[in-house]
Design an enzyme around this catalytic site. Structure first.
Site, PDB file in Angstrom:
ATOM      1  CG  ASN A  21      41.412 -14.955  12.671  1.00  0.00           C
ATOM      2  OD1 ASN A  21      42.332 -14.165  12.532  1.00  0.00           O
ATOM      3  ND2 ASN A  21      40.175 -14.563  12.901  1.00  0.00           N
ATOM      4  CG  ASP A  22      37.122 -15.947  11.810  1.00  0.00           C
ATOM      5  OD1 ASP A  22      37.807 -16.562  12.631  1.00  0.00           O
ATOM      6  OD2 ASP A  22      36.371 -15.005  12.107  1.00  0.00           O
ATOM      7  CD1 TRP A  46      43.253 -12.089  15.082  1.00  0.00           C
ATOM      8  CD2 TRP A  46      43.690 -10.175  16.142  1.00  0.00           C
ATOM      9  NE1 TRP A  46      42.193 -11.241  14.874  1.00  0.00           N
ATOM     10  CE2 TRP A  46      42.439 -10.056  15.518  1.00  0.00           C
ATOM     11  CE3 TRP A  46      44.179  -9.077  16.873  1.00  0.00           C
ATOM     12  CZ2 TRP A  46      41.644  -8.919  15.589  1.00  0.00           C
ATOM     13  CZ3 TRP A  46      43.396  -7.917  16.950  1.00  0.00           C
ATOM     14  CH2 TRP A  46      42.149  -7.848  16.317  1.00  0.00           C
ATOM     15  CG  PHE A  78      37.077  -7.646  12.522  1.00  0.00           C
ATOM     16  CD1 PHE A  78      38.435  -7.360  12.439  1.00  0.00           C
ATOM     17  CD2 PHE A  78      36.508  -7.737  13.792  1.00  0.00           C
ATOM     18  CE1 PHE A  78      39.219  -7.175  13.587  1.00  0.00           C
ATOM     19  CE2 PHE A  78      37.270  -7.561  14.944  1.00  0.00           C
ATOM     20  CZ  PHE A  78      38.624  -7.281  14.841  1.00  0.00           C
ATOM     21  CB  SER A  79      34.700 -12.487   9.874  1.00  0.00           C
ATOM     22  OG  SER A  79      35.901 -13.160  10.194  1.00  0.00           O
ATOM     23  NE  ARG A 143      33.336 -10.249  16.655  1.00  0.00           N
ATOM     24  CZ  ARG A 143      33.255  -9.964  17.950  1.00  0.00           C
ATOM     25  NH1 ARG A 143      32.927  -8.754  18.340  1.00  0.00           N
ATOM     26  NH2 ARG A 143      33.474 -10.903  18.851  1.00  0.00           N
ATOM     27  CD  GLU A 197      33.877 -14.298  17.951  1.00  0.00           C
ATOM     28  OE1 GLU A 197      34.446 -13.283  18.365  1.00  0.00           O
ATOM     29  OE2 GLU A 197      34.492 -15.351  17.700  1.00  0.00           O
ATOM     30  CD1 TRP A 284      38.541 -17.667  18.486  1.00  0.00           C
ATOM     31  CD2 TRP A 284      40.558 -16.705  18.346  1.00  0.00           C
ATOM     32  NE1 TRP A 284      38.541 -16.849  17.378  1.00  0.00           N
ATOM     33  CE2 TRP A 284      39.771 -16.248  17.271  1.00  0.00           C
ATOM     34  CE3 TRP A 284      41.880 -16.246  18.453  1.00  0.00           C
ATOM     35  CZ2 TRP A 284      40.248 -15.350  16.320  1.00  0.00           C
ATOM     36  CZ3 TRP A 284      42.358 -15.345  17.504  1.00  0.00           C
ATOM     37  CH2 TRP A 284      41.545 -14.910  16.449  1.00  0.00           C
TER      38      TRP A 284
HETATM   39  C1  FRU Z   1      36.081 -14.854  15.058  1.00  0.00           C
HETATM   40  C2  FRU Z   1      36.439 -13.380  15.041  1.00  0.00           C
HETATM   41  C3  FRU Z   1      35.353 -12.600  14.364  1.00  0.00           C
HETATM   42  C4  FRU Z   1      36.061 -11.381  13.877  1.00  0.00           C
HETATM   43  C5  FRU Z   1      37.411 -11.933  13.508  1.00  0.00           C
HETATM   44  C6  FRU Z   1      38.545 -10.993  13.754  1.00  0.00           C
HETATM   45  O1  FRU Z   1      37.147 -15.712  15.118  1.00  0.00           O
HETATM   46  O2  FRU Z   1      36.662 -12.939  16.363  1.00  0.00           O
HETATM   47  O3  FRU Z   1      34.243 -12.327  15.193  1.00  0.00           O
HETATM   48  O4  FRU Z   1      35.410 -10.780  12.791  1.00  0.00           O
HETATM   49  O5  FRU Z   1      37.600 -13.107  14.272  1.00  0.00           O
HETATM   50  O6  FRU Z   1      39.745 -11.491  13.266  1.00  0.00           O
END
Ligand code: FRU
Length: 490
Positions: A21-22, A46, A78-79, A143, A197, A284
């Site tokens: 993902n991100d 995920w 995480f990100s 986060r 986020e 998502w």
């Molecule tokens: C955004 C998110 C972030 C988090 C990450 C977890 O897509 O939900 O807020 O750090 O993905 O994978």
């Protein structure tokens, strides 16, 4: 063999296998563009979030590298972001050989805290900082830190999200280790049923030849975005090193369904003067896309600026909008180049011949639409019997749209099929589009980047044919130029 995979993008980054993902930790260091990303090393959904890693000499050709920062002791990675600590403020490298410092969210044991990891070998190996966490406010939804060096106040700044409250918190630090709260922003923007986020904050020039600059504060909501599901919004405003003050309401980052959590590169060469970001080419809500054994890709990196344009509702008023264009490096992948005769335009859609191979379904198309008095005009990318992606202008209510209702495999999620539109102004009766199609992606840059529509598509055939259509006799496509794009994986 990536070339043989019909849904594998040929000019966009994707992981070799498993879930992504991100984008994270975007930084330029010693001649390399780094791209880290949320990655599950153990499967294609995920989980076990860790930082995957790739590097590029030019923002388009990517080399996959081993996992950079792994989940450990029940704490997921995480990100977050990466900076080069040139003055060795954190003491983790030296001034001659500065450390790359990753600032990320540690997710585990019921909390989200901000942690550091560092590398002194060009990002090849990473050490988690022994004094982690560097920021802990006892929250379970805190986060996605983005850190940058703010020269006027000679301080590191961080923007990080109290996600469920839709509040961004700004911190300052002299050494990346100790952080002091400076201010808060929000809830603001689209407040119903949405969170925040992956924020980013940066300064951009306004495209009018003057020296004017403004700041952009961007944040992403997991649901409730314009095209449905997740998406980003941004504020244009002023930032004094302590506080961000918007000068207008928030606007949508992208009008398609598949551009999430964009973040910008740190430490780009100053002489270059560019601000470039990349986004997760997904949503998502519909993220379990039908590709195997890999899942999801990134957008084309986009160069950013600001432009003052008349507002759609009242042309005597103006608004400052974020302008996004594919990085110029993408043009190096263009092959040949063909002017397409569009005089057959009409209804039903008429196919146009292209000598260049669009069968590979990776191409870059520039066109100028002149709808005249007619309701609509545009192009269909036909990929099979009854199967096409439609891109066009629709006079009522004055939008450019991408319609993926008939784009192939749309049944894997009930929210996938549909049409996504961006309000668009005509200038002298015309609108210009740049359309980048890459097997399972389409990005439409409208009026030189004033708005963008990014959508995934899953055609069942690659035998693409271009068709042009106009909903009336006065519709014209006055220019249509096509370039097949050369695969970055060759
Ligand atoms: C955004 C998110 C972030 C988090 C990450 C977890 O897509 O939900 O807020 O750090 O993905 O994978």
């Amino acid at each position: 063999d990536y070339l043989a995979e019909p849904l594998r993008p040929q000019v966009h980054f994707s992981p070799e296998i498993h879930w992504m993902n991100d984008p994270n930790g975007l930084v330029f260091h010693q001649g390399e563009y780094h791209l880290f990303y949320q990655y599950n090393p153990a499967g294609n959904t995920w989980g076990h979030m860790s930082w995957g890693h790739a590097v590029s000499p030019d923002l388009v050709h990517w080399e996959h590298l081993p996992l950079a920062i792994p989940e450990e002791d029940g704490v997921m990675i995480f990100s977050g972001c990466c900076v080069v600590d040139h003055d060795n403020t954190a003491g983790l490298g030296t001034k001659d050989d500065p450390a790359m410092v990753a600032v990320y969210t540690g997710h585990g044991h019921g909390k989200q805290v901000q942690n550091l990891a560092y590398s002194t070998d060009r990002g090849r190996t990473w050490t988690k900082y022994a004094g982690n966490p560097v920021l802990d406010i006892n929250s379970s939804a805190f986060r996605d830190p983005k850190v940058f060096w703010h020269a006027p106040s000679q301080e590191w700044k961080m923007v990080v999200s109290l996600a469920d409250e839709k509040v961004l918190v700004f911190y300052g630090s002299s050494d990346l280790l100790q952080w002091n709260e400076l201010s808060r922003f929000g809830p603001a923007g689209v407040v119903s049923k949405s969170n925040w986020e992956c924020p980013d904050l940066f300064e951009l020039p306004v495209e009018n030849g003057s020296e004017e600059t403004l700041w952009v504060l961007e944040a992403d909501m997991g649901s409730g975005a314009i095209a449905g599901g997740s998406g980003g919004e941004y504020f244009v405003g002023k930032y004094d090193g302590v506080r961000f003050s918007p000068i207008q309401d928030s606007q949508w980052v992208d009008h398609g369904r598949d551009f999430y959590a964009p973040v910008s590169w740190s430490d780009l060469p100053e002489e270059d003067g560019r601000r470039i970001w990349i986004g997760w080419f997904n949503n998502w809500e519909t993220c379990l896309v039908p590709t195997f054994p890999w899942r999801s890709c990134m957008s084309i990196p986009r160069e950013l600026s600001l432009r003052r344009i008349p507002t759609a509702a009242d042309a005597s008023q103006s608004a400052v909008v974020l302008v996004q264009r594919p990085v110029r490096e993408l043009e190096a992948l263009r092959q040949g180049g063909e002017q397409i005769d569009t005089s057959a335009i009409g209804w039903p859609p008429q196919s146009v011949t292209t000598q260049g191979q669009i069968a590979e379904l990776s191409f870059d198309l520039e066109m100028t639409l002149e709808p005249g008095e007619s309701r609509s005009c545009g192009v269909r990318i036909r990929t099979g019997e009854g199967e096409f992606i439609e891109v066009g202008y629709d006079r009522e209510p004055g939008v450019v749209y991408v319609d993926r209702t008939h784009s192939g495999n749309v049944d894997f999620h009930p929210g996938f099929a549909g049409r996504h539109a961006a309000p668009t102004r005509l200038q002298d009766g015309t609108v210009t589009l740049r359309v980048v199609v890459d097997r399972s992606t389409i990005e439409v840059f409208i009026n030189d980047g004033e708005a963008v529509i990014s959508d995934r598509v899953f055609p069942t055939s690659q035998q693409a044919v271009l068709e042009v259509f106009g909903g009336g006799p006065t519709a014209k496509i006055s220019k249509m130029q096509l370039w097949p794009l050369k695969s970055i994986w060759m």
